[in-house]
Enzyme design. Structure first.
Site, PDB file in Angstrom:
ATOM      1  N   SER A 146       0.828  -1.206   0.000  1.00 32.94           N
ATOM      2  CA  SER A 146       0.000   0.000   0.000  1.00 32.94           C
ATOM      3  C   SER A 146       0.866   1.262   0.000  1.00 32.94           C
ATOM      4  CB  SER A 146      -0.937  -0.045   1.217  1.00 32.94           C
ATOM      5  OG  SER A 146      -1.859   1.025   1.210  1.00 32.94           O
ATOM      6  N   MET A 147       0.636   2.180   0.962  1.00 32.55           N
ATOM      7  CA  MET A 147       1.413   3.413   1.037  1.00 32.55           C
ATOM      8  C   MET A 147       2.896   3.123   1.223  1.00 32.55           C
ATOM      9  SD  MET A 147       0.886   6.694   3.590  1.00 32.55           S
ATOM     10  CE  MET A 147       2.029   6.190   4.886  1.00 32.55           C
ATOM     11  N   ASP A 164      -8.545  -2.491  -6.394  1.00 35.44           N
ATOM     12  CA  ASP A 164      -8.525  -3.499  -5.331  1.00 35.44           C
ATOM     13  C   ASP A 164      -9.410  -3.107  -4.141  1.00 35.44           C
ATOM     14  OD1 ASP A 164      -7.127  -1.551  -3.927  1.00 35.44           O
ATOM     15  OD2 ASP A 164      -5.249  -2.681  -3.800  1.00 35.44           O
ATOM     16  N   HIS A 176      -7.553  -5.100  -1.084  1.00 31.55           N
ATOM     17  CA  HIS A 176      -6.336  -4.345  -0.799  1.00 31.55           C
ATOM     18  C   HIS A 176      -5.484  -4.931   0.328  1.00 31.55           C
ATOM     19  CE1 HIS A 176      -3.720  -0.901  -0.885  1.00 31.55           C
ATOM     20  NE2 HIS A 176      -3.952  -0.637   0.392  1.00 31.55           N
TER      21      HIS A 176
END
Length: 633
Positions: free
Chosen positions: A225-226, A523, A578
């Site tokens: 992710s981030m 996602d 996700h």
């Protein structure tokens, strides 16, 4: 009277306590374990890591050509550094106000104690979770820091796993705490502040170098992710000279130390869902909440409350969409056509005029008809309009630091010199800053598709709140900007509620619009454009964004939801959602093969595209105002 025959497994005990402990409690424990997903897999052999480790085992013991047969399965090779994503790392209290003195070193985020602290005093909890928007750092008297070690991001709350399944499978092939590191961080901070306050990137650099020195092998960075954006920022920071704000590793550092960058569900081009979070304190989940729960939600976690908290987090500004209208305005990834709500989304093939773009925020007709004083009634907002407003508005705080440490102007960032003091405002943006020169490194983009994901929004204005905010506003340039009220109607130091909200009445299922939110493929959190577009562009021959032709492989996983009794709240072993992607058996297998070097060329170094990514990329790039070419003009 005939009594039922006792179960043979029961233990006849002289006391109720002993009977309960021996017979009832085990049943309850097993039942609760099944409900909350904590039951350990019954068969170790079912795990991907175990199967890959023993893939080359031989049981017959027969020699071949006089030589003993050797196991050829997957075994730990490259050292691993895990970089988690947004909100998945626990945050612990090291210093706090009087209301939370009793929570010293307890998690205010990412544990059961988080809920206990929130409901005991939610305003005190909010003050401790907030940052100072003027500095991007801790407010006075508060120190909240990320938890450390694998426990920081293996599970979020109780049994809601994040990296836990990945770590367990990596352990199956020989990894442990000496060969693998979890680089947790305070995910609220802007990237520059991560280094300024915590020295995070210096620590990450030293961790990679330590693994390299002690093992003699390069390191694999595995992000989620981030964390993918954090790694991209790091790759720019580490090669930049110290006098320009970098880590001073030199241009060859990445090629020398990094074997691969495994980018799982990465937010490379940002996420549109950061926009309503910063503007109005909304997510699709809060906007579409059932009516009967709406009042309760607003009472405990209202829009103004959420907006004011989220606007103190620099990370959300760093996750705003990147690339502007040339990427997000073309509309190549959305279902097109005119609607009945006064806004129009058009197909990329219909856009020929440079000035025509797809709106990110569409103001519904009622805004123009009923709210004559609204500054929002002239037109819809493109992506660039929206980001301009967010950075200038700053959540209503009169002074905020985030426009000083971030820039959403990708074209301007591309033209900035590498030794410019402004260049680091773009280090998180892969359109503004090319990959480092590291021809031996590999990049793997692994993510799920097939889950509806937020892409754009329909908004309406509350005229009463607009009039009130205009009366209170201290900003004459933007009449609708709700800055601090001097008449005591707002909390001290707190902005007013933004006078607009997602218009949940807008609904067009044929065009993927529900409750005022337009969806595209992705996602569930990150749209396909952000997940895959840059990976496709990096992989092109002679890409100016990949000057040393780093090998880039994209592997998509189609979301297939399955109900598992052992893990009922998650999407199953083939989920592309996700967070669930970290437990996807295909992704886990790819990661294990990459870090062990086991059959990588045959099984992993091949592209898998299951979405319309290639067609979307072609449509964006073929548009006269679209694609990366606009960065060079």
């Amino acid at each position: 009277m005939r009594y039922p025959k006792p179960n043979s497994s029961w233990v006849l005990s002289p006391s109720f306590d002993e009977f309960y402990s021996a017979n009832v409690q085990p049943l309850l424990d097993r039942g609760m374990s099944a409900l909350n997903g904590t039951r350990v897999e019954s068969e170790e052999k079912s795990r991907v890591g175990y199967r890959l480790r023993h893939a080359g085992d031989f049981d017959d013991g027969v020699a071949v050509d006089g030589k003993e047969r050797v196991k050829s399965g997957a075994h730990a090779k490259y050292r691993i550094v895990l970089v988690p994503g947004f909100v998945t790392t626990g945050l612990e209290l090291w210093e706090g106000h009087e209301c939370f003195k009793s929570h010293f070193r307890q998690r205010l985020w990412g544990s059961v104690s988080m809920a206990r602290a929130f409901f005991s005093d939610r305003e005190c909890w909010r003050r401790h979770l907030a940052l100072d928007p003027r500095t991007g750092l801790d407010p006075k008297g508060v120190r909240l820091r990320s938890a450390q070690g694998f426990e920081a991001a293996d599970n979020f709350v109780a049994s809601y796993w994040v990296f836990a399944k990945m770590i367990e499978n990596l352990a199956d092939v020989g990894y442990d705490g000496s060969t693998m590191t979890m680089m947790s961080y305070d995910w609220r901070l802007g990237y520059e502040m991560m280094e300024k306050r915590d020295g995070f990137f210096t620590k990450l650099k030293m961790t990679v170098e330590a693994h390299f020195i002690t093992s003699g092998q390069k390191v694999v960075l595995v992000s989620h992710s981030m964390g993918g954006t954090v790694v991209y920022y790091f790759l720019q920071w580490v090669i930049t000279d110290v006098k320009y704000g970098g880590g001073g590793g030199g241009k060859a550092w990445v090629d020398k130390h990094i074997h691969a960058f495994v980018n799982i569900a990465g937010t490379l081009l940002g996420v549109p869902k950061a926009i309503p979070a910063l503007l109005s304190g909304e997510l699709k989940d809060t906007a579409a909440v059932f009516v009967q729960f709406a009042q309760l939600l607003e009472q405990y976690f209202g829009r103004k409350w959420r907006k004011n908290l989220w606007n103190t987090w620099g990370s959300l500004f760093g996750m705003l969409p990147k690339g502007g209208d040339p990427i997000w305005g073309i509309g190549a990834d959305v279902v097109v056509g005119e609607d009945n709500h006064g806004a129009e989304f058009r197909d990329a093939s219909q856009l020929r005029n440079k000035s025509e773009t797809i709106p990110t925020i569409a103001w519904t007709k009622e805004v123009r008809e009923n709210c004559s004083k609204s500054p929002f009634n002239e037109s819809n907002w493109t992506m660039e309009n929206t980001l301009d407003y967010i950075y200038e508005y700053g959540g209503g705080y009169q002074e905020h630091v985030y426009s000083k440490i971030f820039s959403h102007y990708s074209k301007r960032g591309w033209k900035e010199r590498a030794n410019s003091k402004h260049k680091r405002k773009h280090w998180h943006d892969p359109i503004a800053v090319p990959l480092p020169r590291a021809p031996a490194m590999k990049i793997y983009c692994l993510y799920g598709v097939g889950v509806p994901t937020e892409r754009s929004y329909y908004y309406k204005v509350d005229c009463e709140k607009l009039d009130h905010n205009q009366t209170c506003s201290s900003n004459t340039q933007y009449d609708a900007q709700p800055h601090l009220c001097s008449n005591g109607t707002a909390d001290e130091g707190e902005p007013l509620e933004w006078p607009a909200a997602i218009d949940t009445s807008v609904y067009d299922i044929e065009r993927n619009i529900q409750y005022g939110v337009r969806f595209s493929d992705g996602d569930g959190s990150v749209p396909l454009l952000s997940l895959g577009y840059m990976c496709q562009k990096w992989a092109e021959p002679r890409s100016r964004h990949n000057p040393s032709s780093i090998s880039v492989v994209t592997r998509e996983r189609k979301h297939i939801a399955e109900l598992s009794l052992s893990d009922p709240v998650r999407g199953g072993p083939q989920s592309g959602e996700h967070v669930d992607i970290l437990g996807n058996v295909g992704v886990i297998e790819d990661v294990i093969r990459i870090v062990t070097g086991f059959e990588v060329e045959e099984k992993v170094d091949r592209e898998i595209i299951m979405s319309e990514l290639k067609e979307i990329t072609r449509r964006i790039d073929s548009h006269p105002s679209g694609g990366l070419k606009t960065a060079f003009q």
